[in-house]
Design a protein around this motif. Structure first.
Motif, PDB file in Angstrom:
ATOM      1  N   GLU A 160      16.246 -10.157   3.556  1.00  0.00           N
ATOM      2  CA  GLU A 160      17.647  -9.752   3.593  1.00  0.00           C
ATOM      3  C   GLU A 160      17.895  -8.732   4.703  1.00  0.00           C
ATOM      4  N   GLU A 198      20.770  -9.211   7.360  1.00  0.00           N
ATOM      5  CA  GLU A 198      21.969  -8.387   7.247  1.00  0.00           C
ATOM      6  C   GLU A 198      21.868  -7.039   7.942  1.00  0.00           C
ATOM      7  N   SER A 229      21.025  -1.377   6.638  1.00  0.00           N
ATOM      8  CA  SER A 229      21.573  -2.432   5.782  1.00  0.00           C
ATOM      9  C   SER A 229      23.024  -2.088   5.459  1.00  0.00           C
TER      10      SER A 229
END
Length: 63
Positions: free
Chosen positions: A3, A7, A50
């Motif tokens: 992730e 992202e 993030s």
């Protein structure tokens, strides 16, 4: 793929994205606040944040 790699963005990318929403902030300020609070990932000279870490930087009074 993780992730973070999908992202996570550099401070420069976040500054551009925030500007599209009317928020003017420099990549340098993002870097400084990220280092002060520990809300970032770093590999060598590459700093990634993030979406959750950016939100934490935008929240007043939240470490």
């Amino acid at each position: 793929m993780s992730e973070l790699l999908m992202e996570g963005k550099t401070p420069e990318n976040w500054a551009k994205q925030l500007l599209e929403h009317g928020v003017r902030v420099s990549p340098r300020l993002i870097r400084t606040k990220a280092r002060e609070t520990g809300n970032y990932y770093q590999l060598g000279n590459l700093m990634l944040l993030s979406p959750e870490q950016i939100e934490a930087l935008l929240m007043p009074g939240r470490p």
